[in-house]
Design a protein around this motif. Structure first.
Motif, mmCIF file in Angstrom:
data_model
loop_
_atom_site.group_PDB
_atom_site.id
_atom_site.type_symbol
_atom_site.label_atom_id
_atom_site.label_comp_id
_atom_site.label_asym_id
_atom_site.label_seq_id
_atom_site.Cartn_x
_atom_site.Cartn_y
_atom_site.Cartn_z
ATOM 1 N N LYS A 140 0.891 -1.183 -0.035
ATOM 2 C CA LYS A 140 0.117 -0.016 0.170
ATOM 3 C C LYS A 140 0.639 1.264 0.061
ATOM 4 C CE LYS A 140 -4.033 0.211 1.840
ATOM 5 N NZ LYS A 140 -5.336 0.011 2.416
ATOM 6 N N SER A 141 1.928 1.133 0.774
ATOM 7 C CA SER A 141 3.016 2.196 0.772
ATOM 8 C C SER A 141 3.588 2.641 -0.718
ATOM 9 C CB SER A 141 3.961 2.033 2.042
ATOM 10 O OG SER A 141 5.002 3.215 1.960
ATOM 11 N N ALA A 142 3.964 1.516 -1.231
ATOM 12 C CA ALA A 142 4.511 1.691 -2.529
ATOM 13 C C ALA A 142 3.476 1.996 -3.692
ATOM 14 C CB ALA A 142 5.096 0.324 -3.023
ATOM 15 N N ALA A 143 2.175 1.671 -3.356
ATOM 16 C CA ALA A 143 1.156 2.126 -4.392
ATOM 17 C C ALA A 143 1.062 3.567 -4.294
ATOM 18 C CB ALA A 143 0.099 1.266 -4.157
ATOM 19 N N ALA A 144 0.906 4.084 -2.839
ATOM 20 C CA ALA A 144 0.898 5.241 -2.760
ATOM 21 C C ALA A 144 1.840 6.321 -3.306
ATOM 22 C CB ALA A 144 0.822 5.709 -1.410
ATOM 23 N N LYS A 145 3.194 5.853 -3.275
ATOM 24 C CA LYS A 145 4.210 6.595 -3.758
ATOM 25 C C LYS A 145 4.247 6.639 -5.461
ATOM 26 C CE LYS A 145 9.490 6.299 -3.697
ATOM 27 N NZ LYS A 145 10.625 5.796 -3.324
ATOM 28 N N CYS A 146 3.748 5.243 -5.827
ATOM 29 C CA CYS A 146 3.790 5.239 -7.292
ATOM 30 C C CYS A 146 2.456 6.066 -8.033
ATOM 31 C CB CYS A 146 3.311 3.782 -7.650
ATOM 32 S SG CYS A 146 3.651 3.074 -9.314
ATOM 33 N N TRP A 147 1.434 6.105 -7.219
ATOM 34 C CA TRP A 147 0.301 7.002 -7.549
ATOM 35 C C TRP A 147 0.915 8.336 -7.713
ATOM 36 C CZ3 TRP A 147 -2.280 10.964 -4.730
ATOM 37 C CH2 TRP A 147 -3.133 11.442 -5.329
ATOM 38 N N ALA A 148 1.343 9.161 -6.643
ATOM 39 C CA ALA A 148 2.086 10.285 -6.569
ATOM 40 C C ALA A 148 2.757 10.698 -7.650
ATOM 41 C CB ALA A 148 2.762 10.648 -5.191
ATOM 42 N N GLU A 149 3.938 9.752 -8.072
ATOM 43 C CA GLU A 149 4.814 10.053 -9.424
ATOM 44 C C GLU A 149 3.770 10.024 -10.451
ATOM 45 O OE1 GLU A 149 7.214 6.440 -9.153
ATOM 46 O OE2 GLU A 149 8.438 7.534 -7.136
ATOM 47 N N SER A 150 2.992 9.380 -10.651
ATOM 48 C CA SER A 150 2.184 9.132 -11.683
ATOM 49 C C SER A 150 1.293 10.517 -12.096
ATOM 50 C CB SER A 150 1.034 8.089 -11.646
ATOM 51 O OG SER A 150 1.158 7.268 -13.009
ATOM 52 N N VAL A 151 0.649 10.997 -10.915
ATOM 53 C CA VAL A 151 -0.018 12.247 -10.903
ATOM 54 C C VAL A 151 0.821 13.373 -11.294
ATOM 55 C CG1 VAL A 151 -1.314 14.059 -9.311
ATOM 56 C CG2 VAL A 151 -1.762 11.684 -9.014
ATOM 57 N N ALA A 152 2.322 13.580 -10.707
ATOM 58 C CA ALA A 152 3.027 14.222 -10.837
ATOM 59 C C ALA A 152 3.751 14.314 -12.501
ATOM 60 C CB ALA A 152 4.571 14.390 -10.266
ATOM 61 N N ARG A 153 3.623 13.004 -13.023
ATOM 62 C CA ARG A 153 3.828 12.771 -14.487
ATOM 63 C C ARG A 153 2.688 13.222 -15.390
ATOM 64 N NH1 ARG A 153 6.079 7.582 -14.208
ATOM 65 N NH2 ARG A 153 3.984 6.836 -14.884
ATOM 66 N N GLY A 154 1.634 13.545 -14.835
ATOM 67 C CA GLY A 154 0.329 13.865 -15.657
ATOM 68 C C GLY A 154 -0.231 12.828 -16.262
ATOM 69 N N ASP A 155 -0.204 11.543 -15.558
ATOM 70 C CA ASP A 155 -1.033 10.355 -16.219
ATOM 71 C C ASP A 155 -2.608 10.608 -16.085
ATOM 72 O OD1 ASP A 155 1.319 9.142 -17.161
ATOM 73 O OD2 ASP A 155 1.433 7.930 -15.187
#
Length: 336
Positions: free
Chosen positions: A125-140
């Protein structure tokens, strides 16, 4: 694509259509018939094992393609161009696959992939939250509830669903943007090439409802092809009628009779018969339900004689085995 066993082939066809396994370009075929359910189960297990050894891309729950990951993991759903549309964490790969398929996120031309495996649910869950934040920052263009495209406004609002060319197909009001998104995605209104946009924000639900009604009336007057329940093409005829569903080339894929046009539309949309590039049209109107049923039966017989690829329960295209049987679902290239 799939191999299974059933004592009721029509029910299996309906079930697989709802689960989105049986769709355009795929067919369901009888592999073998048996006298008892036990014999059919045994033959299906053997058939499934041969298919796995052969490397078929099976959608069965126990196939390698479905099992994938035994540990808690972070996963992503990507479209045909490899762009990420969802990221999440799960301890059960199969459950996540089924959930995303049923709500319409995981469909044709999309795939679900493992990003990383973890020892515990908390790590995943922690890794998914980090992955999600990176994705949002990238504009996915993520479909996650917490992503910018899902959050939408905090106030009651009027919204519209538009096609890729900007034509409006739905207008409504909501106090919960993410709930409205999920509802429209599940019903098939919000699919590839369509977007949901805010028209106006309001202080109260009543103001939003009133503004939505006005917006809807303007849209009907303008002639937009709305999918709302009360729009002209959803209301349909007031009398019992015979109707047909046709594909983009105008070929008939279903014929039936109804006393409630809206109920028939909702039913066919939810089970996957009425979807993108298909439309439902009135064939004839009648004074009584019995007249409509009789005309529908005649219409169906003419269609079968003509060789239309009907999806009706009793049409030749729907498998009609009376005994317990093993069946397969194959894609347009004939691959299981």
């Amino acid at each position: 694509m799939f191999v299974g066993v059933t004592a009721k082939l029509r029910a299996a066809a309906y079930y697989n259509r709802r689960a989105d396994r049986l769709r355009d370009g795929r067919a369901m075929r009888v592999v073998s018939e048996h006298e008892t359910k036990e014999e059919a189960m045994s033959a299906a297990a053997k058939c499934f094992a041969e298919s796995v050894v052969r490397g078929d891309a099976l959608l069965n729950k126990c196939s390698p393609m479905q099992r994938v990951c035994k540990k808690p993991c972070v996963y992503e759903i990507v479209d045909e161009a490899g762009r990420r549309v969802f990221v999440g964490a799960t301890t059960s790969w199969r459950s996540a696959v089924d959930r995303h398929r049923s709500c319409g996120r995981l469909r044709a031309k999309r795939s679900m992939r493992v990003v990383s495996e973890h020892e515990t649910k908390e790590e995943a869950k922690s890794a998914a939250a980090k992955c999600w934040a990176e994705s949002v920052a990238r504009g996915d263009a993520l479909l996650n509830k917490q992503s910018p495209s899902q959050l939408g406004p905090k106030k009651p609002c009027v919204y519209e669903i538009v096609k890729d060319a900007g034509q409006r197909v739905f207008v409504g009001a909501t106090t919960s943007w993410s709930s409205a998104l999920c509802s429209h995605r599940r019903r098939g209104r919000l699919q590839d090439g369509r977007a949901m946009r805010v028209v106006s924000e309001h202080e109260t639900r009543e103001e939003a409802m009133s503004a939505s009604a006005k917006c809807w009336a303007e849209s009907v007057a303008r002639g937009d092809a709305l999918l709302n329940k009360y729009s002209p093409q959803q209301r349909g005829p007031k009398k019992p009628c015979v109707y047909e569903i046709v594909d983009e080339a105008g070929r008939r894929v279903f014929v039936g009779a109804t006393t409630s046009w809206r109920s028939a539309v909702d039913r066919h949309r939810s089970c996957g018969r009425l979807r993108a590039k298909r439309s439902m049209r009135v064939v004839s109107e009648h004074e009584t339900r019995e007249e409509a049923m009789s005309a529908s039966a005649k219409c169906w017989a003419e269609s079968v004689a003509r060789g239309d690829a009907l999806l009706n329960k009793y049409s030749p295209r729907q498998p009609v085995s009376k005994k317990p049987c093993v069946y397969e679902i194959v894609d347009e290239a004939g691959r299981r």
